[in-house]
Design an enzyme around this catalytic site. Structure first.
Site: not given
Ligand code: COA
Ligand code: ZN
Length: 298
Positions: A13-14, A205, A207, A238, A247
């Protein structure tokens, strides 16, 4: 009696979420199987976030569907919001790790949330995991420093830990997402979180972005921490933290701990073999020291 330190492998994952290489589901499953053969029993196998935010984790449902469930491994799914939590439950994750964030700037970019909003999201989502009977853990990301605004307020880390405890989180990781911590910061954060969330089991955790990774593992083990996240090969980073590198490498942590007499249950030779295999599928060298230098004594 030998003290046991458990490693949670986060490479799938990470590690893979930020690597330039695009592994197929079959390659990811081979990575996971190789880690299992090396003795890994808990691993972050994928992440249920927006595929637009992290394209490399878009195939996590297929990865969870493909893992060998006859093995004793606990496959951990990462989730940051309610959609992620529901998708992780649907994928039959053995554990769900929820991500809290200790600073505003990184929180906005990484997950569109402030620290308090991430804690509120956890409070809202935790009952879903509890009802599904899936163990819930959490990581406080950027607990030691934010890539955009610098130092993080330890009071925020303490408050998030207390709220995680109230949400019924069984284990909490303090995440040094950008490799900003020194061993003394590690000690201070552990002491603080133990006061604010005394019933939560702690995991760390790290890095290795600035070279303090193994020193921080040492500080954590000295402070009584028994669970450490690490990634095979030291791969990772990230996508929302510029210049963040991988990591601490699983094989480096295992070598250091076992050399000192701790037990990890992991097979160092197989880990090194897996790190070398990773180089062939990623198409670039990995960062771990042991995969270059080999085991001592040979
Ligand atoms: N899985 C899949 N799709 C998701 C989702 C999830 N968990 N959460 C939201 N979405 C989709 C929504 O359906 C929406 O889709 P659309 O644009 O097709 O309508 C879009 O993402 C935006 O949704 P919203 O609820 O407004 O979320 P956001 O834009 O505020 O984003 C997160 C929030 C958390 C979904 C997003 O920032 C994210 O996935 N970040 C991941 C960061 C990450 O993994 N970092 C590394 C590990 S810490
Ligand atoms: Zn990490």
């Amino acid at each position: 009696m030998t003290r046991r330190i458990d490693i949670v492998e986060v490479g799938p994952r990470d590690g893979l979420q930020n690597d330039p290489a695009n592994l197929s589901v079959a390659q990811k499953l081979e990575f996971i199987a190789r880690l299992e053969a090396a003795g890994v029993r808990r691993m972050e196998s994928g992440s249920f976030v927006s595929p637009k935010a992290v394209p490399k984790m878009a195939d996590s449902p297929a990865v969870f569907a493909g893992v060998d469930r006859t093995r004793p491994t606990r496959h951990i799914a990462l989730a940051l919001n309610e959609t992620g939590m529901r998708r992780a439950i649907e994928a039959k994750a053995d554990e769900i790790n929820f991500v809290l964030v200790a600073s505003e700037a990184f929180g906005r970019r990484n997950q569109g949330m402030s620290p308090q909003e991430s804690a509120d999201m956890l409070a809202k989502c935790a009952p879903l995991a509890h009802e599904a009977g899936i163990p819930l853990t959490a990581t406080i990301s950027v607990a030691f420093g934010d890539p955009y605004t610098g130092d993080v307020d330890i009071a925020v880390v303490g408050s998030l830990a207390a709220q995680a405890q109230r949400a019924g989180v069984a284990e909490l990781a303090l995440g040094d997402t950008i490799g900003a911590a020194t061993p003394w910061d590690v000690r201070r954060a552990i002491d603080r979180v133990r006061i604010e969330a005394p019933d939560v089991f702690l995991r760390m955790h790290f890095h290795d972005t600035r070279g303090a990774g193994l020193a921080n593992v040492f500080a954590a083990v000295e402070a009584g921490i028994d669970v450490i996240d690490a990634s095979c090969g030291g791969i990772g980073g990230c996508p929302f933290a510029p210049a963040a590198t991988g990591n601490v490498a699983t094989e480096d942590v295992v070598w250091m701990l076992e050399r000192a007499g701790f037990e990890t249950g992991l097979d160092l030779a197989r880990l090194i073999e897996t790190a070398k295999w990773l180089e062939t599928v990623l198409g670039h060298p990995v960062a771990s020291a042991l995969s270059r230098a080999g085991v001592f004594p040979a």
